[in-house]
Design a protein around this motif. Structure first.
Motif, PDB file in Angstrom:
ATOM      1  N   GLY A   1       0.825  -1.214   0.000  1.00 55.64           N
ATOM      2  CA  GLY A   1       0.000   0.000   0.000  1.00 55.64           C
ATOM      3  C   GLY A   1       0.847   1.247   0.000  1.00 55.64           C
ATOM      4  N   TRP A   2       1.876   1.241   0.842  1.00 52.06           N
ATOM      5  CA  TRP A   2       2.795   2.374   0.911  1.00 52.06           C
ATOM      6  C   TRP A   2       3.504   2.567  -0.424  1.00 52.06           C
ATOM      7  CZ3 TRP A   2       8.381   1.846   1.520  1.00 52.06           C
ATOM      8  CH2 TRP A   2       9.031   3.057   1.736  1.00 52.06           C
TER       9      TRP A   2
ATOM     10  N   GLU B   1       1.138   3.910  -3.194  1.00 50.90           N
ATOM     11  CA  GLU B   1       0.733   5.303  -2.939  1.00 50.90           C
ATOM     12  C   GLU B   1       1.921   6.262  -2.957  1.00 50.90           C
ATOM     13  OE1 GLU B   1      -2.394   6.345  -2.910  1.00 50.90           O
ATOM     14  OE2 GLU B   1      -2.982   4.250  -3.225  1.00 50.90           O
ATOM     15  N   ALA B   2       2.946   6.001  -2.176  1.00 52.63           N
ATOM     16  CA  ALA B   2       4.059   6.940  -2.008  1.00 52.63           C
ATOM     17  C   ALA B   2       4.942   7.040  -3.256  1.00 52.63           C
ATOM     18  CB  ALA B   2       4.909   6.542  -0.801  1.00 52.63           C
TER      19      ALA B   2
ATOM     20  N   GLY C   1       3.967   5.750  -6.432  1.00 51.87           N
ATOM     21  CA  GLY C   1       3.214   5.679  -7.678  1.00 51.87           C
ATOM     22  C   GLY C   1       3.555   4.447  -8.496  1.00 51.87           C
TER      23      GLY C   1
ATOM     24  N   ARG D   1      -0.970  -2.500  -9.159  1.00 53.82           N
ATOM     25  CA  ARG D   1      -1.710  -1.564  -8.315  1.00 53.82           C
ATOM     26  C   ARG D   1      -3.204  -1.892  -8.329  1.00 53.82           C
ATOM     27  NH1 ARG D   1      -1.374   3.456 -11.052  1.00 53.82           N
ATOM     28  NH2 ARG D   1       0.821   3.399 -10.504  1.00 53.82           N
TER      29      ARG D   1
ATOM     30  N   GLY E   1      -5.559  -3.089  -5.254  1.00 60.20           N
ATOM     31  CA  GLY E   1      -6.726  -2.309  -4.870  1.00 60.20           C
ATOM     32  C   GLY E   1      -7.982  -3.133  -4.743  1.00 60.20           C
TER      33      GLY E   1
ATOM     34  N   ARG F   1      -7.965  -2.646  -0.615  1.00 62.74           N
ATOM     35  CA  ARG F   1      -8.484  -1.333  -0.275  1.00 62.74           C
ATOM     36  C   ARG F   1      -9.937  -1.459   0.135  1.00 62.74           C
ATOM     37  NH1 ARG F   1      -5.648   1.478  -5.094  1.00 62.74           N
ATOM     38  NH2 ARG F   1      -3.616   1.784  -4.187  1.00 62.74           N
TER      39      ARG F   1
END
Length: 105
Positions: A38-39, A42-43, A45, A96, A100, A104
């Motif tokens: 997740g990091w 998100e962080a 891309g 990704r 998700g 998520r």
């Protein structure tokens, strides 16, 4: 952790090691992987995170599949262990979007 970043390809590699045998099978590795993924997505891309594991480590391979990783292929006899035997490596990845859908809320 994450390493071997490719900015152009938006990819990297994942590594994980749970050294204490008493901690095996309790979900710590899976929790850590989900958090790091997740990091990373998100962080940084990232589009895709890959890993490799010993094909003979059925327990790890199943755990990665439960987390959403897909087998990309096998590299024959790429690892040599201290017992002198050679072992295949299984290459796996998760995108990704795949992350998700599974992780998520």
């Amino acid at each position: 952790g994450l390493n071997q970043f490719s900015e152009r390809d938006e990819t990297c590699s994942l590594y994980v090691f749970i050294g204490e045998r008493d901690a095996w099978g309790k979900g710590y590795g899976g929790d850590a992987i989900v958090t790091v993924l997740g990091w990373g997505f998100e962080a940084f891309g990232l589009y895709l995170v890959q890993l490799w594991g010993l094909s003979a480590n059925v327990r790890a391979m199943r755990a990665y599949e439960r987390l959403g990783f897909v087998v990309d292929g096998t590299l024959r006899e790429r690892s040599r262990k201290s017992d002198g035997r050679r072992y295949d490596r299984t290459i796996m990845s998760i995108t990704r979007d795949e992350y998700g859908v599974r992780h998520r809320s």
